[in-house]
Scaffold this active site. Structure first.
Site, short mmCIF file in Angstrom:
data_model
loop_
_atom_site.label_atom_id
_atom_site.label_comp_id
_atom_site.label_asym_id
_atom_site.label_seq_id
_atom_site.Cartn_x
_atom_site.Cartn_y
_atom_site.Cartn_z
N CYS A 30 0.85 -1.20 0.00
CA CYS A 30 0.00 0.00 0.00
C CYS A 30 0.88 1.25 0.00
O CYS A 30 1.62 1.50 0.96
CB CYS A 30 -0.91 -0.07 1.22
SG CYS A 30 -1.51 1.49 1.82
N CYS A 33 0.48 3.84 2.78
CA CYS A 33 0.97 3.30 4.07
C CYS A 33 2.47 3.55 4.21
O CYS A 33 2.97 3.84 5.29
CB CYS A 33 0.71 1.80 4.16
SG CYS A 33 -1.02 1.36 4.02
#
Lengths: 104, 286
Positions: A30, A33
């Site tokens: 991600c 993230c």
């Protein structure tokens, strides 16, 4: 320093922690993230009285379900054993710092 | 170490180009993202009568004038599409897929697209509604996911989610070939509403009602709030002051994305101001 925890180690880690806690829910692939982690590393270096844990949602589905994490990155803020805030999506350092100051 | 630009400009309409021209003249290290058409809106304009010095010019002619100007200054447009801008404190990270570009300041000149929201989309954002299928896919292990896709390029995302989720519904908002396989349930239908209690439970289509744990909307255009987490907007327009500063230090905005009037000369003027403000900001950081 950010401490990585999982379904097995989560409970003990949280129970033994007296500082304000940020739990960062993320996944390896991600993009937002990864950016969030850089910000949290800076915060971890600058705030001695804040403890940051990271959880890989893929590796630890039980905690992710327990905290009802629906989107990542999500940061759950815990103070004195209670959830006091939740941040969904990438957030700037200033934003996270404001939340920390509100809860210290 | 990754090279860090002084200014990253997102958008190649009159606002972005004007910002780039000023950054070039002031010898800043900058990068401008856009496309070879520069601006579809400009290209399609039949007549423009209020652009100073160019009475009765067509959009295509004005675009060519802009291109000449860029060529003289040696400015090239980077055609990578920026998906996200991250405010890292002292700098920004511009993400285009896996590629990351670092900039000390950012000028947003992304134009404006009227985005229609599905009923329930904003309400359930982060509670089952998302815009990044590949990011949130691991949360839907053995669950049902519905993907509303505005472009066949997103079929890849659907395949990725299918590897994790129990079932994937794919609702294409375009027509033609759908590059998904038989394991994905394709529904040519119109999304009406997303419903649920605390989180998403159903996606109501005109002719179907789907039980679903998550709904991903994979759109062509990205709203400023989704592009730049934390940016202040009103009605999807970026809030700026007269120096084109946004609420984020080092981030400026210009052109249609800051709100009406949607005029080419207004956009160019704002691009100029944004660029000069960014240069001033850079000087203050030294």
């Amino acid at each position: 320093m950010i401490t990585h925890i999982d379904d097995d180690t989560f409970k003990k880690a949280i129970m033994n922690e007296r500082n304000l806690i940020l739990v960062d829910f993320s996944a390896r692939w991600c993009g937002p993230c990864k950016m969030m982690k850089i910000v949290l590393e800076q915060i971890s270096d600058e705030y001695e009285n804040v403890k940051i844990f990271s959880v890989d949602v893929e590796e630890s589905p039980m905690i992710s379900d327990y905290f009802n994490v629906q989107s990542i990155p999500t940061i759950v803020v815990i103070s004195k054993g209670k959830i006091v805030d939740e941040v969904v999506g990438f957030s700037s350092k200033n934003y996270i710092e404001d939340i920390i100051k509100d809860n210290l | 170490m990754m090279e860090r630009y002084d200014i990253g400009i997102i958008g190649s309409g009159p606002a972005g180009l004007s910002a780039a021209i000023n950054a070039s003249i002031r010898k800043k290290k900058f990068i401008i993202f856009g496309n070879e058409h520069l601006s579809y809106k400009l290209e399609k304009a039949p007549k423009i009568n209020n652009y100073l010095g160019f009475y009765d010019i067509t959009g295509e002619e004005l675009k060519n004038k802009f291109l000449e100007h860029l060529n003289i200054l040696g400015i090239t447009i980077n055609t990578n599409k920026i998906n996200s801008v991250y405010n890292m404190g002292d700098y920004f990270v511009l993400a285009c897929g896996e590629k990351l570009i670092e900039c000390k300041s950012v000028i947003l000149s992304t134009g404006v697209e009227q985005s229609e929201y599905i009923d329930g989309e904003k309400e359930f954002l982060g509670r089952g509604v998302g815009y990044c299928a590949t990011c949130d896919a691991p949360l839907y292990k053995n669950k049902v996911v519905s993907i509303i896709s505005y472009n066949d390029e997103y079929a890849e995302d659907a395949k990725f989610v299918r590897e994790i989720a129990k079932k994937v519904n794919y609702i294409p908002m375009y027509r033609g070939n759908y590059s998904v396989d038989d394991s994905i349930n394709i529904l040519e239908d119109k999304p009406i509403k997303i419903t649920g209690q605390d989180k998403v439970e159903k996606l109501i289509l005109r002719n179907n009602v789907l039980d679903t744990d998550g709904v991903f909307l994979l759109k062509n255009s990205i709203t400023p709030k989704n592009l730049v987490p934390g940016i202040k907007t009103i009605n999807d327009h970026i809030v700026v002051d007269k120096f084109m500063k946004t609420n984020i230090n080092g981030c400026f905005a210009a052109g249609d994305c800051t709100g009406p009037p949607y005029q080419f000369i207004k956009a160019a003027g704002e691009g100029n101001v944004a660029s000069l403000s960014a240069i001033k900001y850079l000087a203050s950081k030294k």
